[in-house]
Design a protein around this motif. Structure first.
Motif, PDB file in Angstrom:
ATOM      1  N   LYS A  62       0.883  -1.261   0.089  1.00  0.00           N
ATOM      2  CA  LYS A  62      -0.030  -0.069  -0.056  1.00  0.00           C
ATOM      3  C   LYS A  62       0.729   1.221   0.123  1.00  0.00           C
ATOM      4  O   LYS A  62       1.967   1.149   0.781  1.00  0.00           O
ATOM      5  CB  LYS A  62      -0.818   0.106   1.242  1.00  0.00           C
ATOM      6  CG  LYS A  62      -1.844  -1.156   1.248  1.00  0.00           C
ATOM      7  CD  LYS A  62      -2.914  -1.226   2.434  1.00  0.00           C
ATOM      8  CE  LYS A  62      -4.022  -2.002   2.312  1.00  0.00           C
ATOM      9  NZ  LYS A  62      -4.991  -1.571   1.437  1.00  0.00           N
ATOM     10  N   PHE A  63       0.438   2.370  -0.622  1.00  0.00           N
ATOM     11  CA  PHE A  63       0.928   3.443  -0.681  1.00  0.00           C
ATOM     12  C   PHE A  63       0.019   4.720  -0.396  1.00  0.00           C
ATOM     13  O   PHE A  63      -1.325   4.537  -0.448  1.00  0.00           O
ATOM     14  CB  PHE A  63       1.657   3.746  -1.976  1.00  0.00           C
ATOM     15  CG  PHE A  63       2.852   2.988  -2.232  1.00  0.00           C
ATOM     16  CD1 PHE A  63       4.112   3.617  -2.177  1.00  0.00           C
ATOM     17  CD2 PHE A  63       2.554   1.968  -2.743  1.00  0.00           C
ATOM     18  CE1 PHE A  63       5.305   2.924  -2.320  1.00  0.00           C
ATOM     19  CE2 PHE A  63       4.089   1.326  -3.142  1.00  0.00           C
ATOM     20  CZ  PHE A  63       5.134   1.783  -2.868  1.00  0.00           C
ATOM     21  N   SER A  64       0.559   5.937   0.247  1.00  0.00           N
ATOM     22  CA  SER A  64      -0.506   6.831   0.727  1.00  0.00           C
ATOM     23  C   SER A  64      -0.898   7.722  -0.288  1.00  0.00           C
ATOM     24  O   SER A  64      -0.388   8.172  -1.462  1.00  0.00           O
ATOM     25  CB  SER A  64       0.435   7.721   1.667  1.00  0.00           C
ATOM     26  OG  SER A  64       1.048   6.778   2.784  1.00  0.00           O
ATOM     27  N   ILE A  65      -2.320   8.139  -0.014  1.00  0.00           N
ATOM     28  CA  ILE A  65      -2.841   9.049  -0.589  1.00  0.00           C
ATOM     29  C   ILE A  65      -3.079  10.547   0.253  1.00  0.00           C
ATOM     30  O   ILE A  65      -3.751  10.009   1.339  1.00  0.00           O
ATOM     31  CB  ILE A  65      -4.429   8.975  -1.415  1.00  0.00           C
ATOM     32  CG1 ILE A  65      -3.869   7.681  -2.267  1.00  0.00           C
ATOM     33  CG2 ILE A  65      -4.959  10.083  -1.808  1.00  0.00           C
ATOM     34  CD1 ILE A  65      -3.392   8.129  -3.729  1.00  0.00           C
ATOM     35  N   GLU A  66      -2.645  11.600  -0.137  1.00  0.00           N
ATOM     36  CA  GLU A  66      -2.771  12.660   0.871  1.00  0.00           C
ATOM     37  C   GLU A  66      -3.323  13.833   0.225  1.00  0.00           C
ATOM     38  O   GLU A  66      -2.737  14.284  -0.982  1.00  0.00           O
ATOM     39  CB  GLU A  66      -1.525  12.987   1.423  1.00  0.00           C
ATOM     40  CG  GLU A  66      -0.805  11.869   2.298  1.00  0.00           C
ATOM     41  CD  GLU A  66       0.590  12.239   2.948  1.00  0.00           C
ATOM     42  OE1 GLU A  66       0.932  13.482   3.102  1.00  0.00           O
ATOM     43  OE2 GLU A  66       1.236  11.512   3.455  1.00  0.00           O
ATOM     44  N   ASN A  67      -4.229  14.357   0.606  1.00  0.00           N
ATOM     45  CA  ASN A  67      -5.125  15.532   0.066  1.00  0.00           C
ATOM     46  C   ASN A  67      -5.424  15.153  -1.617  1.00  0.00           C
ATOM     47  O   ASN A  67      -5.467  16.073  -2.672  1.00  0.00           O
ATOM     48  CB  ASN A  67      -4.245  16.770   0.084  1.00  0.00           C
ATOM     49  CG  ASN A  67      -3.938  17.034   1.510  1.00  0.00           C
ATOM     50  OD1 ASN A  67      -5.112  17.235   2.100  1.00  0.00           O
ATOM     51  ND2 ASN A  67      -2.717  17.665   1.786  1.00  0.00           N
ATOM     52  N   LYS A  68      -5.869  13.777  -1.874  1.00  0.00           N
ATOM     53  CA  LYS A  68      -6.229  13.327  -3.002  1.00  0.00           C
ATOM     54  C   LYS A  68      -5.049  13.167  -4.093  1.00  0.00           C
ATOM     55  O   LYS A  68      -5.141  13.054  -5.080  1.00  0.00           O
ATOM     56  CB  LYS A  68      -7.289  14.092  -3.505  1.00  0.00           C
ATOM     57  CG  LYS A  68      -8.537  14.277  -3.042  1.00  0.00           C
ATOM     58  CD  LYS A  68      -9.629  15.032  -3.616  1.00  0.00           C
ATOM     59  CE  LYS A  68     -11.139  14.694  -3.042  1.00  0.00           C
ATOM     60  NZ  LYS A  68     -12.308  15.372  -3.561  1.00  0.00           N
ATOM     61  N   MET A  69      -3.839  13.189  -3.421  1.00  0.00           N
ATOM     62  CA  MET A  69      -2.544  13.294  -4.379  1.00  0.00           C
ATOM     63  C   MET A  69      -1.854  11.965  -3.871  1.00  0.00           C
ATOM     64  O   MET A  69      -1.685  11.502  -2.692  1.00  0.00           O
ATOM     65  CB  MET A  69      -1.727  14.321  -4.043  1.00  0.00           C
ATOM     66  CG  MET A  69      -2.336  15.741  -4.448  1.00  0.00           C
ATOM     67  SD  MET A  69      -2.857  16.079  -5.890  1.00  0.00           S
ATOM     68  CE  MET A  69      -1.340  16.162  -6.870  1.00  0.00           C
ATOM     69  N   PHE A  70      -1.278  11.268  -4.884  1.00  0.00           N
ATOM     70  CA  PHE A  70      -0.524  10.070  -4.557  1.00  0.00           C
ATOM     71  C   PHE A  70       0.951  10.570  -4.138  1.00  0.00           C
ATOM     72  O   PHE A  70       1.633  11.368  -4.486  1.00  0.00           O
ATOM     73  CB  PHE A  70      -0.264   9.063  -5.827  1.00  0.00           C
ATOM     74  CG  PHE A  70       0.716   7.957  -5.696  1.00  0.00           C
ATOM     75  CD1 PHE A  70       0.202   6.663  -5.417  1.00  0.00           C
ATOM     76  CD2 PHE A  70       2.129   8.190  -6.067  1.00  0.00           C
ATOM     77  CE1 PHE A  70       1.201   5.802  -5.048  1.00  0.00           C
ATOM     78  CE2 PHE A  70       2.957   7.039  -5.837  1.00  0.00           C
ATOM     79  CZ  PHE A  70       2.490   6.073  -5.562  1.00  0.00           C
ATOM     80  N   MET A  71       1.246   9.790  -2.860  1.00  0.00           N
ATOM     81  CA  MET A  71       2.480  10.003  -2.370  1.00  0.00           C
ATOM     82  C   MET A  71       3.156   8.950  -2.370  1.00  0.00           C
ATOM     83  O   MET A  71       2.818   7.777  -1.987  1.00  0.00           O
ATOM     84  CB  MET A  71       2.298  10.530  -0.919  1.00  0.00           C
ATOM     85  CG  MET A  71       1.404  11.586  -0.743  1.00  0.00           C
ATOM     86  SD  MET A  71       1.732  13.237  -1.412  1.00  0.00           S
ATOM     87  CE  MET A  71       3.380  13.667  -0.524  1.00  0.00           C
ATOM     88  N   ARG A  72       4.574   8.972  -2.882  1.00  0.00           N
ATOM     89  CA  ARG A  72       5.315   7.738  -2.720  1.00  0.00           C
ATOM     90  C   ARG A  72       5.871   7.137  -1.531  1.00  0.00           C
ATOM     91  O   ARG A  72       7.035   7.019  -1.399  1.00  0.00           O
ATOM     92  CB  ARG A  72       6.452   7.709  -4.023  1.00  0.00           C
ATOM     93  CG  ARG A  72       7.368   9.086  -3.665  1.00  0.00           C
ATOM     94  CD  ARG A  72       8.254   9.157  -4.971  1.00  0.00           C
ATOM     95  NE  ARG A  72       9.081  10.511  -4.586  1.00  0.00           N
ATOM     96  CZ  ARG A  72      10.294  10.533  -4.186  1.00  0.00           C
ATOM     97  NH1 ARG A  72      10.730   9.496  -3.739  1.00  0.00           N
ATOM     98  NH2 ARG A  72      11.025  11.661  -4.024  1.00  0.00           N
ATOM     99  N   LYS A  73       4.965   7.194  -0.766  1.00  0.00           N
ATOM    100  CA  LYS A  73       5.369   6.867   0.964  1.00  0.00           C
ATOM    101  C   LYS A  73       4.537   5.498   1.211  1.00  0.00           C
ATOM    102  O   LYS A  73       3.358   5.697   1.124  1.00  0.00           O
ATOM    103  CB  LYS A  73       5.006   7.913   1.725  1.00  0.00           C
ATOM    104  CG  LYS A  73       5.049   7.609   3.298  1.00  0.00           C
ATOM    105  CD  LYS A  73       4.433   8.814   4.090  1.00  0.00           C
ATOM    106  CE  LYS A  73       4.909   8.322   5.559  1.00  0.00           C
ATOM    107  NZ  LYS A  73       4.130   9.404   6.514  1.00  0.00           N
ATOM    108  N   MET A  74       5.224   4.665   1.517  1.00  0.00           N
ATOM    109  CA  MET A  74       4.612   3.231   1.668  1.00  0.00           C
ATOM    110  C   MET A  74       3.820   3.231   2.661  1.00  0.00           C
ATOM    111  O   MET A  74       4.225   3.764   3.820  1.00  0.00           O
ATOM    112  CB  MET A  74       5.915   2.114   1.835  1.00  0.00           C
ATOM    113  CG  MET A  74       5.101   0.701   1.632  1.00  0.00           C
ATOM    114  SD  MET A  74       6.493  -0.540   1.515  1.00  0.00           S
ATOM    115  CE  MET A  74       7.221  -0.240  -0.191  1.00  0.00           C
TER     116      MET A  74
END
Length: 212
Positions: free
Chosen positions: A134-146
């Motif tokens: 899984k990767f993060s979605i923040e403020n409707k933006m994909f973040m390359r943070k697992m």
């Protein structure tokens, strides 16, 4: 109790490694994305010499879609599935899914690849559950943070049991199946009564199937 047929994805149901295929696809869509190739090569080199773990490699590699809007990401991966992924599926893998589904098995795909595009494999009507990294979605933006750990090895077993507990599902592991191309999946292979390696080129205590 449910009987599961668990499949790894890369080189098990697909002929190629899917994350690299995604990058190639993005480059073909916009050649400017070739600028991320040195980063990918560097990350791979750092992994080989032990400076990066797989989590850091993936977070670094995914720079090419960093901060893409989630709606645009959904469109990208949907097109990626239709243009690429469904064309590199092993026919034997799909036939095995159909066979076991017909025998009452639940079909699970469990992979270390990113879940944001693995979910497109729900287009295979036999698939009941997909579990990936899984990767993060923040403020409707994909973040390359697992988000959590890389879904590999023992983590696959942990994630599977987590999902089963959430859904209150009991499993008949003795009569369940697991298919993988790699011994990195030994924790899952050991979990079930019917374990198979796909197109494995070395000797193994697990039965080896040749899929095309």
């Amino acid at each position: 109790m449910d009987k599961l047929a668990i499949f790894d994805v890369d080189y098990t149901i697909t002929k190629k490694e899917t994350l690299m295929q995604l990058y190639k696809y993005v480059v073909l869509k916009d050649i400017k994305n070739i600028r991320f190739l040195p980063r990918a090569l560097y990350s791979g080199a750092m992994y080989k010499i032990g400076f990066y773990d797989e989590k850091r490699v993936k977070e670094s590699f995914l720079k090419f879609i960093d901060k893409i809007h989630e709606d645009d990401l959904l469109k990208l991966v949907k097109n990626f599935y239709g243009d690429v992924l469904e064309k590199i599926l092993y026919e034997d893998a799909i036939n095995m899914m159909k066979k076991l589904k017909g025998q009452g098995y639940k079909i699970y795909l469990i992979s270390a690849s990113p879940e944001f595009y693995l979910n497109e494999f729900y287009a295979i009507k036999e698939v009941d559950m997909i579990i990936g990294t899984k990767f993060s979605i923040e403020n409707k933006m994909f973040m390359r943070k697992m988000n959590g750990e890389n879904c590999k090895g023992e983590e696959k077993v942990r994630r599977l049991k987590e999902v089963l507990k959430e859904k209150n599902i009991e499993v008949d592991y003795k009569n369940s199946y697991m298919f993988s191309d790699s011994l990195s999946d030994k924790p899952l292979l050991d979990l079930v009564g019917n374990a198979y390696l796909i197109n494995y080129k070395k000797k193994s205590n697990f039965e080896i199937l040749k899929w095309k």
